[in-house]
Each structure stands twice: as structure tokens, then as C-alpha cells.
Design a protein around this motif. Structure first.
Motif, PDB file in Angstrom:
ATOM      1  N   GLY A  80      46.037  56.108   0.126  1.00  0.00           N
ATOM      2  CA  GLY A  80      45.006  57.073  -0.228  1.00  0.00           C
ATOM      3  C   GLY A  80      43.862  56.505  -1.042  1.00  0.00           C
ATOM      4  O   GLY A  80      42.705  56.901  -0.851  1.00  0.00           O
ATOM      5  N   MET A  83      41.320  54.786   1.169  1.00  0.00           N
ATOM      6  CA  MET A  83      40.657  55.805   1.983  1.00  0.00           C
ATOM      7  C   MET A  83      39.634  56.582   1.171  1.00  0.00           C
ATOM      8  O   MET A  83      38.489  56.771   1.600  1.00  0.00           O
ATOM      9  CB  MET A  83      41.695  56.764   2.572  1.00  0.00           C
ATOM     10  CG  MET A  83      42.504  56.210   3.710  1.00  0.00           C
ATOM     11  SD  MET A  83      43.772  57.383   4.277  1.00  0.00           S
ATOM     12  CE  MET A  83      42.748  58.794   4.706  1.00  0.00           C
ATOM     13  N   ALA A  84      40.038  57.043  -0.011  1.00  0.00           N
ATOM     14  CA  ALA A  84      39.154  57.866  -0.834  1.00  0.00           C
ATOM     15  C   ALA A  84      37.939  57.069  -1.316  1.00  0.00           C
ATOM     16  O   ALA A  84      36.799  57.549  -1.240  1.00  0.00           O
ATOM     17  CB  ALA A  84      39.932  58.428  -2.025  1.00  0.00           C
ATOM     18  N   SER A  88      34.073  57.551  -0.044  1.00  0.00           N
ATOM     19  CA  SER A  88      33.090  57.885  -1.071  1.00  0.00           C
ATOM     20  C   SER A  88      31.935  56.895  -1.066  1.00  0.00           C
ATOM     21  O   SER A  88      30.759  57.288  -1.131  1.00  0.00           O
ATOM     22  CB  SER A  88      33.759  57.902  -2.448  1.00  0.00           C
ATOM     23  OG  SER A  88      34.846  58.787  -2.478  1.00  0.00           O
ATOM     24  N   LEU A 162      47.227  63.038   3.288  1.00  0.00           N
ATOM     25  CA  LEU A 162      46.218  62.055   2.895  1.00  0.00           C
ATOM     26  C   LEU A 162      44.833  62.466   3.379  1.00  0.00           C
ATOM     27  O   LEU A 162      43.841  62.304   2.660  1.00  0.00           O
ATOM     28  CB  LEU A 162      46.575  60.675   3.445  1.00  0.00           C
ATOM     29  CG  LEU A 162      47.677  59.907   2.717  1.00  0.00           C
ATOM     30  CD1 LEU A 162      48.000  58.622   3.456  1.00  0.00           C
ATOM     31  CD2 LEU A 162      47.253  59.603   1.284  1.00  0.00           C
ATOM     32  N   THR A 166      41.912  63.170   0.670  1.00  0.00           N
ATOM     33  CA  THR A 166      40.672  62.395   0.741  1.00  0.00           C
ATOM     34  C   THR A 166      39.473  63.316   0.860  1.00  0.00           C
ATOM     35  O   THR A 166      38.454  63.129   0.186  1.00  0.00           O
ATOM     36  CB  THR A 166      40.723  61.432   1.933  1.00  0.00           C
ATOM     37  OG1 THR A 166      41.851  60.549   1.789  1.00  0.00           O
ATOM     38  CG2 THR A 166      39.452  60.596   2.015  1.00  0.00           C
ATOM     39  N   TRP A 167      39.566  64.324   1.721  1.00  0.00           N
ATOM     40  CA  TRP A 167      38.482  65.302   1.861  1.00  0.00           C
ATOM     41  C   TRP A 167      38.248  66.055   0.557  1.00  0.00           C
ATOM     42  O   TRP A 167      37.116  66.368   0.209  1.00  0.00           O
ATOM     43  CB  TRP A 167      38.837  66.275   2.973  1.00  0.00           C
ATOM     44  CG  TRP A 167      37.938  67.474   3.055  1.00  0.00           C
ATOM     45  CD1 TRP A 167      36.735  67.573   3.688  1.00  0.00           C
ATOM     46  CD2 TRP A 167      38.182  68.766   2.463  1.00  0.00           C
ATOM     47  NE1 TRP A 167      36.209  68.834   3.537  1.00  0.00           N
ATOM     48  CE2 TRP A 167      37.082  69.593   2.789  1.00  0.00           C
ATOM     49  CE3 TRP A 167      39.220  69.299   1.700  1.00  0.00           C
ATOM     50  CZ2 TRP A 167      36.997  70.906   2.377  1.00  0.00           C
ATOM     51  CZ3 TRP A 167      39.130  70.618   1.276  1.00  0.00           C
ATOM     52  CH2 TRP A 167      38.033  71.400   1.624  1.00  0.00           C
ATOM     53  N   PHE A 170      36.981  63.039  -2.520  1.00  0.00           N
ATOM     54  CA  PHE A 170      36.032  61.937  -2.388  1.00  0.00           C
ATOM     55  C   PHE A 170      34.633  62.313  -2.854  1.00  0.00           C
ATOM     56  O   PHE A 170      33.816  61.443  -3.163  1.00  0.00           O
ATOM     57  CB  PHE A 170      36.008  61.433  -0.940  1.00  0.00           C
ATOM     58  CG  PHE A 170      34.940  62.040  -0.077  1.00  0.00           C
ATOM     59  CD1 PHE A 170      33.794  61.323   0.228  1.00  0.00           C
ATOM     60  CD2 PHE A 170      35.074  63.327   0.431  1.00  0.00           C
ATOM     61  CE1 PHE A 170      32.805  61.876   1.019  1.00  0.00           C
ATOM     62  CE2 PHE A 170      34.102  63.879   1.222  1.00  0.00           C
ATOM     63  CZ  PHE A 170      32.952  63.149   1.515  1.00  0.00           C
ATOM     64  N   SER A 222      41.316  56.967  -9.320  1.00  0.00           N
ATOM     65  CA  SER A 222      41.961  57.322  -8.052  1.00  0.00           C
ATOM     66  C   SER A 222      43.439  56.973  -8.065  1.00  0.00           C
ATOM     67  O   SER A 222      44.277  57.756  -7.602  1.00  0.00           O
ATOM     68  CB  SER A 222      41.260  56.615  -6.888  1.00  0.00           C
ATOM     69  OG  SER A 222      39.913  57.021  -6.785  1.00  0.00           O
TER      70      SER A 222
END
Length: 293
Positions: A80, A83-84, A88, A162, A166-167, A170, A222
Motif C-alpha cells: 500500500g 501505491m499511495a 499521490s 488496498l 489508496t483512493w 492519496f 504512510s
């Protein structure tokens, strides 16, 4: 003390007092509970509390579900965090482009999920990920992909959560990265462009070093956030299927408020605190090595 020092303590003192009450005191109480067998029976009579030393910690080491929760938590963090941060930074780079129109609108729209209720958005995403009538499976059907049981299949539950997390988060890092990118000296970018540096080379050798401290801050926040993941798996999957989304914080919640084993729950909290502190220290040292601090 000088007049300026007294004024400084006058401003800082109330904040330190509040911090002590809402952070330091609970941490000290959790440390005390972690070495006792404090349970629902101790709430009725304090005589039922016994000092057990490290027994709660040794019991955790013999509990398979704790190790499963710890593995799930690290899996969430390892997948995660990149990804985040990647999403971003990519969004911030796009919004930093001078050719992009309606920048205020896009910033507000992308930041909005961060400030909305986790429970409310998780319930909405449960409908989005629904196997029979979810929007995601409906979109996949247009490209010939059959329905996926996102929240009922152990192989799909972690990617589904995940995607949601993330949505959800971010947007915060995107705003921070946008501010950092706006502070990158224009002269450096122009000099690199005149020297023939490509877009990737300018990003690698100019932009990344300039936003290094911000990148480190985003990584620390994060990692700490993903290690404390609780609300998302609790609302979306209740730790299932087959305990594939049970996290350390979820396990601690069950121990403390489902089984009322508050001593062992405090031991879990202390272990999580030490893990976050250790990882934060490692990240800080890496930042100093690359002169980001």
C-alpha cells in the motif's frame, strides 16, 4: 527566565499539557496494563488484577492469529505505501503541469475522499465491489472479465482493500507533494532543460532531490497509517474471508473489546508502538543518509 522565554512557555505549556493528557498518559497506562491480566472481571473489582510480567507477550508469540495479523499488516504496508505515494506523486506532477486546466477543481475533487468518513465511504465501496451488481464488475464485464468476488475471495480481498485505501488517503499526500513541487527552483529546471536533460532526467536529478524531505515525510506517515489499518477491513470484510484481512489493530480490538482481555490487547498495542517507532527511526536514518534531513 527572560520575558521571551516566559512568553514561549506560555504558548507551549498548554499544548504540552494537552499532549500529556491525551497521549503520554494513555501510553503509560497501556504499558502498565500490558504486564497485568486486566480483564472484564477487574473492572468490577480491582482485586482481580494480577501482575503477570511478560506472560501476555509470550502468549501472543504462541498465538497463530497474531502472526497472521502481523503478516497481513506488513503485506498491506509493503503493497500500500508504494501505491499511495506513487499515485499521490503522479497526480501532483500532473497538477503541477502548466497546461492543466481547472487545477483548483481537480485538487478539491481528489482531496475530498481524505476528509470524508471512512465508514461511509467503505460502505459505498462495498456496493462498488459487490459481486452481483457492483460497478467494478460491471465495468470489467465490458472487457470480457467475469465477476470477481472482491470481498469474499481471500486472493482478491487484500487488493480490493488496498484499492480503497489508496483512493481514500492519496489526496493528502497529493496536496503535500503539490506544495513541495511548487517550491522547486525554476532556475534549476530551466538549466537542466538547456543542458539537454530529458523529462525523466529532470525528474530524477532535480525534482526528486528537491522534494526529498517531503517524500520522507509522506513515507513515514504512510507506513504508520498502514500499520494502524483497522476501519477499512472492519467495515468491508470483518477480517475475512478466512482471516485474510485481519490486521494487528483489528486483532487488538477483538482481544480488548470482544473478549475483554485488555491486558493482552495492551501488549499488542505496545508491540505495534515499538514497530512503528523502529520503522520511523530506520526511515529517518535513510533520509539523513541521502541528505533529506
Amino acid at each position: 527566565m527572560t520575558r521571551q522565554e516566559r512568553a514561549a512557555w506560555g504558548f507551549v505549556g498548554p499544548v504540552l499539557l494537552i499532549t500529556s493528557l491525551v497521549f503520554v498518559l494513555p501510553v503509560l497506562l497501556a504499558m502498565a496494563l500490558a504486564v497485568t491480566d486486566y480483564s472484564i472481571y477487574a473492572m468490577a473489582a480491582s482485586d482481580n488484577v494480577r501482575f503477570v510480567g511478560a506472560a501476555n507477550f509470550t502468549e501472543l508469540l504462541r498465538t497463530p492469529l497474531f502472526w497472521r495479523a502481523l503478516g497481513n499488516t506488513f503485506l498491506f504496508a509493503c503493497l500500500g505505501v508504494p501505491m499511495a505515494i506513487g499515485a499521490s506523486l503522479f497526480a501532483a506532477l500532473l497538477l503541477n503541469d502548466a497546461t492543466v486546466r481547472w487545477k483548483p477543481f481537480w485538487r478539491v475533487a481528489l482531496f475530498a475522499p481524505y476528509v470524508t468518513s471512512v465508514v461511509a465511504t467503505a460502505i459505498v465501496w462495498r456496493f462498488v465491489l459487490n459481486t452481483r451488481f457492483g460497478l467494478l464488475n460491471y465495468a470489467l464485464s465490458w472487457v470480457g472479465v467475469g465477476p470477481v468476488d472482491w470481498l469474499g475471495d481471500p486472493r482478491a480481498s487484500i487488493p480490493a482493500i488496498l484499492l480503497f485505501v489508496t483512493w481514500k488517503i492519496f489526496g493528502y499526500n497529493m496536496i503535500v507533494f503539490t506544495a513541495a513541487l511548487s517550491a522547486v527552483p525554476v532556475e534549476l529546471m530551466e538549466a537542466a532543460r538547456l543542458d539537454g536533460a530529458s523529462r525523466w532526467e529532470r525528474f530524477r536529478h532535480v525534482t526528486l532531490p528537491a522534494i526529498g524531505p517531503t517524500l520522507l515525510l509522506a513515507a513515514v506517515m504512510s507506513v504508520a497509517g498502514f500499520l494502524q489499518l483497522f476501519s477499512e477491513p472492519y467495515v468491508m470484510t470483518m477480517g475475512g474471508p478466512a482471516q485474510s484481512t485481519v490486521t494487528v489493530l483489528y486483532f487488538m480490538f477483538d482481544e480488548g473489546f470482544k473478549w475483554w482481555n485488555l491486558g493482552q490487547a495492551s501488549a499488542v498495542a505496545l508491540i505495534l508502538f515499538v514497530l512503528i517507532l523502529a520503522l520511523t527511526t530506520i526511515q529517518t536514518r535513510i533520509g539523513r543518509r541521502y541528505e533529506w534531513l
